[in-house]
Design an enzyme around this catalytic site. Structure first.
Site, mmCIF file in Angstrom:
data_model
loop_
_atom_site.group_PDB
_atom_site.id
_atom_site.type_symbol
_atom_site.label_atom_id
_atom_site.label_comp_id
_atom_site.label_asym_id
_atom_site.label_seq_id
_atom_site.Cartn_x
_atom_site.Cartn_y
_atom_site.Cartn_z
ATOM 1 N N TYR A 124 0.767 -1.334 0.060
ATOM 2 C CA TYR A 124 -0.001 -0.340 0.116
ATOM 3 C C TYR A 124 0.860 1.295 0.100
ATOM 4 O O TYR A 124 0.284 2.375 -0.007
ATOM 5 C CB TYR A 124 -1.130 -0.085 1.128
ATOM 6 C CG TYR A 124 -2.056 -1.023 1.059
ATOM 7 C CD1 TYR A 124 -1.818 -2.249 1.062
ATOM 8 C CD2 TYR A 124 -3.202 -0.722 0.705
ATOM 9 C CE1 TYR A 124 -2.826 -3.430 0.772
ATOM 10 C CE2 TYR A 124 -4.424 -1.590 0.680
ATOM 11 C CZ TYR A 124 -4.013 -2.929 0.599
ATOM 12 O OH TYR A 124 -5.270 -3.888 0.726
ATOM 13 N N LYS A 171 5.371 -14.211 5.167
ATOM 14 C CA LYS A 171 6.044 -15.185 3.948
ATOM 15 C C LYS A 171 7.310 -15.049 4.208
ATOM 16 O O LYS A 171 8.040 -14.701 2.973
ATOM 17 C CB LYS A 171 5.129 -14.584 2.862
ATOM 18 C CG LYS A 171 5.456 -15.441 1.662
ATOM 19 C CD LYS A 171 4.578 -16.823 1.822
ATOM 20 C CE LYS A 171 4.690 -17.937 0.468
ATOM 21 N NZ LYS A 171 4.017 -19.110 0.763
ATOM 22 N N ASP A 204 -0.248 -18.422 3.661
ATOM 23 C CA ASP A 204 -0.963 -19.290 3.253
ATOM 24 C C ASP A 204 -1.620 -20.406 4.127
ATOM 25 O O ASP A 204 -2.645 -20.494 4.137
ATOM 26 C CB ASP A 204 -0.381 -19.984 1.982
ATOM 27 C CG ASP A 204 0.907 -20.228 1.986
ATOM 28 O OD1 ASP A 204 1.769 -19.592 3.107
ATOM 29 O OD2 ASP A 204 1.750 -20.904 1.215
#
Ligand code: ATP
Length: 335
Positions: A124, A171, A204
């Site tokens: 963002y 991640k 995930d």
């Protein structure tokens, strides 16, 4: 003395859910002076910008705002007004609780998680450019300072609310530098909170675990885009986007808004479920020291939704926005 609150109705279903929320908060007997301000694409012709300076100035003056959703054009057009407000006011922590209400039919009965989403960094940052025709680069910014303050916010909140566990979502197996930094900061800060269990989890796998058994989570902290996606997922566990409130918190200001967007498919039809913004309003009441009124509204919302005839279409019912509000106001009177 009246609480001065900036009210930004927004667009799409925004004005409908904002009106409903204002009616409920006023009926709870809290003395609020609403200062209504505009934002969104509909106002560019008048102000030359979708986020007029006077709207930002009003939030700076009142320090607290209740905001309806504002449409962000997809692919081209002006940038997100929602993101701009968060950045301009440095509202770095996005607080997104997901809690099942006893009366609402859901797959799980006892979901009670809080996502703390970093609100100013990640993808963002809006830093995108064309490298060569056919190749575009977007920059995902993770800083040590930004990570420190959001992770500390999550642990402090966990402590204040007697929560048991904080999960740092990342991640770092693929994004070794950026999410590696986020994870390293999380591990370091966790040592200052020996009373709170800490775990880290890959994003995930976290999505899968949330769907399989959301009760294994408590407070989850993560960067901006992961928080955007997993909080929509979490709203699906508690009845959908019409049920999910949020707060954007910074050192000086706070802006309360629903997790959902402007839902153009149902805008102007009186079909929207206003619960998400009403519950955002109760988060705001807790924030301004009106906890008793907030608890009364929360109870009345529970009682109202327990009756299927009061539920809007997103919850499988037939009620229109104002049918639900009328029933809620009646229950509030009796609470
Ligand atoms: P954004 O990307 O702008 O945040 P979003 O991904 O949250 O938006 P929305 O437009 O809010 O998407 O919602 C997707 C769909 O969910 C809507 O088109 C609408 O059908 C439904 N929805 C969202 N909010 C509500 C609500 N308050 N009441 C009923 N249905 C809703």
């Amino acid at each position: 003395m009246a609480h001065r609150i900036t009210l930004i109705p927004g667009d799409g279903i925004g004005p409908e859910v904002a009106q409903a929320t204002k009616m409920v908060l006023d009926a709870a007997g809290v003395d609020i002076e609403w200062i209504e301000k505009k934002a969104g694409g509909d106002h560019i012709h008048k102000f030359g910008t979708p986020l007029p300076e006077e709207t930002l100035a009003s939030i700076r003056e009142t320090t607290v705002a209740l905001k309806g959703p504002i449409t962000t054009p997809v692919g081209s057009g002006f940038g997100s007004v929602n993101v701009k407000i968060r950045k301009e006011l440095d509202l770095y922590a996005n607080y997104r609780p997901a809690k099942t209400l006893p009366g609402v039919p859901t797959r799980y009965k006892n979901v009670d998680t809080i996502i703390i989403r970093e609100n100013t960094e990640g993808l963002y940052s809006g830093l995108e450019h064309l490298v060569i025709p056919g190749v575009v680069e977007s920059q995902r910014i993770i800083t040590e300072e930004g990570s420190k303050r959001i992770i500390r916010f999550a642990f402090e909140l966990a402590r204040q609310q007697n929560r048991k566990k904080v999960t740092a979502v990342h991640k770092a197996n693929i994004l070794k530098l950026s999410d590696g930094l986020f994870l390293e900061v999380a591990r370091r800060i966790a040592r200052d909170y020996p009373d709170i269990e800490f775990e880290d989890a890959i994003v995930d796998a976290t999505a899968m675990r949330l769907v399989m058994d959301p009760t294994q989570f408590d407070v989850l902290v993560m960067e901006n885009l992961f928080g955007d996606i997993l909080s929509d997922l979490s709203s699906g566990l508690i009845g959908g986007l019409g049920m999910a409130p949020s707060a954007n918190i910074g050192e000086s200001y706070a802006v309360f808004e629903a997790v959902h967007g402007s839902a153009p498919d149902i805008a102007g039809k009186g079909l929207a479920n206003p619960t998400a913004l009403i519950l955002s309003g109760t988060l705001m009441l807790h924030h301004i020291g009106e906890g008793n009124a907030a608890k009364r509204i929360e109870k009345a919302v529970e009682k109202t939704l327990a009756d299927p005839s009061n539920r809007t279409g997103d919850l499988g019912g037939k009620a229109k926005t104002m049918d639900y509000v009328k029933a809620l106001l009646k229950n509030l009177e009796e609470t």
